[in-house]
Design an enzyme around this catalytic site. Structure first.
Site: not given
Length: 120
Positions: A12-14
């Site tokens: 989920t980390c950009d």
């Protein structure tokens, strides 16, 4: 060299997503290891700490770090920071990438262009 890059982080980390898209767009073979679903072995984190230093790995700008009680952030040293990162892997600056014997953290496109070979 037939080395496959391993990318560590959370899906989920950009920044992790940006790195994965960049690798895929260039056809660079890689594996992804998600801290949340795949875990983080202590020996692996300790190796990163030796190679990069705990200061480079600890993401003080992360939401997880900001939510820690002030007492846990006081007097950090290598042992305390490593224990915190094992307990809360989202404290690790992402992504962590391993290619061959080299470990890097964070994603800067220009740096990765110089670091990684372009597939034939």
């Amino acid at each position: 060299m037939n080395t496959v890059l391993t990318l560590y982080g959370i899906k989920t980390c950009d920044t992790v997503r940006k790195a994965r898209r960049w690798l895929q767009a260039r056809g660079i073979e890689h594996r992804f290891h998600d801290f949340r679903s795949d875990g983080l072995p202590a020996e692996l984190l300790e190796r990163w700490v030796v190679q990069l230093g705990w200061e480079a790995l600890l993401n003080r700008a992360s939401a997880t770090y900001r939510q820690l009680p002030p007492k846990q952030k006081e007097n950090l040293d290598q042992a305390r920071a490593t224990a915190l990162m094992l307990q809360h892997p989202t404290l690790i600056k992402r992504p962590v990438a391993i290619y061959g014997d080299e470990v890097r953290t964070g994603f800067r496109e220009a740096d990765w262009q110089r670091w990684l070979p372009t597939p034939a």
